[in-house]
Design a protein around this motif. Structure first.
Motif, PDB file in Angstrom:
ATOM      1  N   LEU A 109       4.324   5.753  -5.478  1.00 47.01           N
ATOM      2  CA  LEU A 109       4.475   5.877  -7.001  1.00 47.01           C
ATOM      3  C   LEU A 109       3.503   6.569  -7.582  1.00 47.01           C
ATOM      4  CD1 LEU A 109       4.952   2.029  -7.679  1.00 47.01           C
ATOM      5  CD2 LEU A 109       6.758   3.842  -7.941  1.00 47.01           C
ATOM      6  N   LYS A 110       2.275   6.702  -7.050  1.00 42.60           N
ATOM      7  CA  LYS A 110       1.238   7.489  -7.401  1.00 42.60           C
ATOM      8  C   LYS A 110       1.417   8.880  -7.326  1.00 42.60           C
ATOM      9  CE  LYS A 110      -3.805   8.539  -7.109  1.00 42.60           C
ATOM     10  NZ  LYS A 110      -4.950   8.203  -6.348  1.00 42.60           N
ATOM     11  N   CYS A 111       2.078   9.371  -6.249  1.00 43.16           N
ATOM     12  CA  CYS A 111       2.423  10.735  -5.728  1.00 43.16           C
ATOM     13  C   CYS A 111       3.347  11.389  -6.682  1.00 43.16           C
ATOM     14  CB  CYS A 111       2.661  11.017  -4.168  1.00 43.16           C
ATOM     15  SG  CYS A 111       1.281  10.768  -2.854  1.00 43.16           S
ATOM     16  N   HIS A 112       4.351  10.524  -6.989  1.00 42.42           N
ATOM     17  CA  HIS A 112       5.596  10.994  -7.662  1.00 42.42           C
ATOM     18  C   HIS A 112       5.272  10.791  -9.314  1.00 42.42           C
ATOM     19  CE1 HIS A 112       7.774  12.101  -4.300  1.00 42.42           C
ATOM     20  NE2 HIS A 112       7.394  11.064  -3.625  1.00 42.42           N
ATOM     21  N   GLY A 113       3.935  10.253  -9.547  1.00 50.27           N
ATOM     22  CA  GLY A 113       3.908  10.143 -11.034  1.00 50.27           C
ATOM     23  C   GLY A 113       4.679   9.037 -11.864  1.00 50.27           C
ATOM     24  N   LYS A 114       4.992   7.942 -10.869  1.00 53.17           N
ATOM     25  CA  LYS A 114       5.884   6.708 -11.334  1.00 53.17           C
ATOM     26  C   LYS A 114       5.194   5.747 -11.541  1.00 53.17           C
ATOM     27  CE  LYS A 114       9.842   6.600  -9.305  1.00 53.17           C
ATOM     28  NZ  LYS A 114      10.837   6.872 -10.293  1.00 53.17           N
ATOM     29  N   GLN A 115       5.536   4.840 -12.522  1.00 49.13           N
ATOM     30  CA  GLN A 115       5.068   3.441 -12.822  1.00 49.13           C
ATOM     31  C   GLN A 115       5.811   2.415 -12.105  1.00 49.13           C
ATOM     32  OE1 GLN A 115       4.477   2.879 -16.818  1.00 49.13           O
ATOM     33  NE2 GLN A 115       2.700   4.340 -17.061  1.00 49.13           N
ATOM     34  N   VAL A 116       7.150   2.617 -12.002  1.00 50.30           N
ATOM     35  CA  VAL A 116       8.282   1.853 -11.401  1.00 50.30           C
ATOM     36  C   VAL A 116       9.043   2.691 -10.371  1.00 50.30           C
ATOM     37  CG1 VAL A 116       8.196  -0.091 -12.978  1.00 50.30           C
ATOM     38  CG2 VAL A 116       9.804   1.913 -13.209  1.00 50.30           C
ATOM     39  N   SER A 164      13.402   1.790  -2.038  1.00 55.60           N
ATOM     40  CA  SER A 164      12.795   0.706  -1.271  1.00 55.60           C
ATOM     41  C   SER A 164      11.395   0.417  -1.632  1.00 55.60           C
ATOM     42  CB  SER A 164      12.750   1.328   0.186  1.00 55.60           C
ATOM     43  OG  SER A 164      12.736   0.228   1.212  1.00 55.60           O
ATOM     44  N   THR A 165      11.214  -0.832  -1.518  1.00 53.02           N
ATOM     45  CA  THR A 165       9.640  -1.263  -1.878  1.00 53.02           C
ATOM     46  C   THR A 165       9.253  -1.992  -0.887  1.00 53.02           C
ATOM     47  OG1 THR A 165      10.618  -3.436  -2.824  1.00 53.02           O
ATOM     48  CG2 THR A 165      10.387  -1.421  -4.311  1.00 53.02           C
ATOM     49  N   ILE A 166       9.754  -2.078   0.264  1.00 53.55           N
ATOM     50  CA  ILE A 166       9.449  -2.765   1.327  1.00 53.55           C
ATOM     51  C   ILE A 166       9.570  -1.725   2.669  1.00 53.55           C
ATOM     52  CG2 ILE A 166       9.435  -4.525   3.271  1.00 53.55           C
ATOM     53  CD1 ILE A 166      10.400  -6.292   1.194  1.00 53.55           C
ATOM     54  N   PHE A 167       8.446  -1.189   3.389  1.00 49.11           N
ATOM     55  CA  PHE A 167       8.236  -0.224   4.259  1.00 49.11           C
ATOM     56  C   PHE A 167       8.442  -0.779   5.674  1.00 49.11           C
ATOM     57  CE2 PHE A 167       7.354   1.647   0.267  1.00 49.11           C
ATOM     58  CZ  PHE A 167       8.114   3.151   0.365  1.00 49.11           C
ATOM     59  N   ARG A 168       9.428  -0.126   6.722  1.00 49.32           N
ATOM     60  CA  ARG A 168       9.393  -0.806   7.834  1.00 49.32           C
ATOM     61  C   ARG A 168       8.228  -0.471   8.728  1.00 49.32           C
ATOM     62  NH1 ARG A 168      10.500   3.872   9.961  1.00 49.32           N
ATOM     63  NH2 ARG A 168      12.035   5.357   8.874  1.00 49.32           N
ATOM     64  N   ASP A 169       8.144  -1.182   9.763  1.00 46.07           N
ATOM     65  CA  ASP A 169       7.255  -0.951  11.011  1.00 46.07           C
ATOM     66  C   ASP A 169       7.930  -0.261  12.112  1.00 46.07           C
ATOM     67  OD1 ASP A 169       5.353  -2.729   9.551  1.00 46.07           O
ATOM     68  OD2 ASP A 169       6.308  -4.547  10.457  1.00 46.07           O
ATOM     69  N   ALA A 170       9.157  -0.015  11.973  1.00 48.87           N
ATOM     70  CA  ALA A 170       9.734   1.036  13.272  1.00 48.87           C
ATOM     71  C   ALA A 170       9.061   2.226  12.932  1.00 48.87           C
ATOM     72  CB  ALA A 170      11.163   1.038  12.736  1.00 48.87           C
ATOM     73  N   GLU A 206       0.764  -1.080   0.027  1.00 47.89           N
ATOM     74  CA  GLU A 206       0.116   0.047   0.152  1.00 47.89           C
ATOM     75  C   GLU A 206       0.995   1.474   0.016  1.00 47.89           C
ATOM     76  OE1 GLU A 206      -2.754   2.224   3.339  1.00 47.89           O
ATOM     77  OE2 GLU A 206      -3.076   0.017   2.746  1.00 47.89           O
ATOM     78  N   ASN A 207       1.757   1.206   0.880  1.00 51.98           N
ATOM     79  CA  ASN A 207       2.723   2.605   0.882  1.00 51.98           C
ATOM     80  C   ASN A 207       3.435   2.765  -0.487  1.00 51.98           C
ATOM     81  OD1 ASN A 207       2.378   2.943   3.683  1.00 51.98           O
ATOM     82  ND2 ASN A 207       3.846   2.017   4.168  1.00 51.98           N
ATOM     83  N   LEU A 208       3.927   1.625  -1.099  1.00 50.24           N
ATOM     84  CA  LEU A 208       4.385   1.802  -2.518  1.00 50.24           C
ATOM     85  C   LEU A 208       3.633   2.318  -3.391  1.00 50.24           C
ATOM     86  CD1 LEU A 208       7.161   1.709  -4.154  1.00 50.24           C
ATOM     87  CD2 LEU A 208       6.492  -1.175  -4.439  1.00 50.24           C
ATOM     88  N   GLU A 209       2.586   2.050  -3.220  1.00 46.90           N
ATOM     89  CA  GLU A 209       1.322   2.330  -4.377  1.00 46.90           C
ATOM     90  C   GLU A 209       1.328   3.799  -4.470  1.00 46.90           C
ATOM     91  OE1 GLU A 209      -2.164  -0.035  -4.180  1.00 46.90           O
ATOM     92  OE2 GLU A 209      -1.186  -1.749  -4.577  1.00 46.90           O
ATOM     93  N   VAL A 210       1.095   4.183  -2.752  1.00 48.61           N
ATOM     94  CA  VAL A 210       0.770   5.796  -2.963  1.00 48.61           C
ATOM     95  C   VAL A 210       1.845   6.444  -3.152  1.00 48.61           C
ATOM     96  CG1 VAL A 210       0.571   7.415  -0.948  1.00 48.61           C
ATOM     97  CG2 VAL A 210      -0.602   5.403  -0.971  1.00 48.61           C
TER      98      VAL A 210
END
Length: 96
Positions: free
Chosen positions: A7-14, A32-38, A1-5
Motif C-alpha cells: 500500500l505504501k509503495c503504491h500510495g494507496k490507503q486500501v 490479495s491481502t494475505i501473502f503466501r509462504d510458498a 507487513e507485506n500488505l503495508e509495504v
C-alpha cells in the motif's frame, strides 16, 4: 507487513479500487491481502472480508437492473472461486 509495504509503495490507503470508465460502467480491482509462504508461484489471491464487504456494498449501489456494468479484476482467480488459471506460468520466477 507485506500488505503495508504494498500500500505504501503504491500510495494507496486500501487495496481495492473502482474506476468509472464509461457511462454506467466500472472496473473494480480486488487485491490479495494475505501473502503466501510458498517460495514460487502458486496463483493465489485471497481477498479479505473487509474487501468483500466493500465490494458487496459497491454492487448494491450500482445494480445491474439499473444498467450498471461492473468488470472485476484480480491477479489470479480468488481462492475458492472455482475458476481456473493458466496451466503454465506466464512469468517464470524460479520454479521452472
Amino acid at each position: 507487513e507485506n500488505l503495508e509495504v504494498f500500500l505504501k509503495c503504491h500510495g494507496k490507503q486500501v487495496p481495492q479500487f473502482a474506476r468509472q470508465v464509461a457511462e454506467k460502467t466500472y472496473i473494480v480491482g480486488l487485491c490479495s491481502t494475505i501473502f503466501r509462504d510458498a517460495a514460487y508461484t502458486s496463483h493465489e489471491v485471497i481477498v479479505d472480508d473487509k474487501q468483500i464487504a466493500w465490494f458487496e456494498n459497491f454492487l448494491v449501489k450500482h445494480p445491474a437492473d439499473e444498467g450498471w456494468k461492473v468488470f472485476v479484476f484480480t491477479h489470479a482467480p480468488p481462492n475458492g472461486s472455482g475458476l481456473r488459471v493458466l496451466q503454465e506460468n506466464h512469468v517464470i520466477n524460479g520454479c521452472c
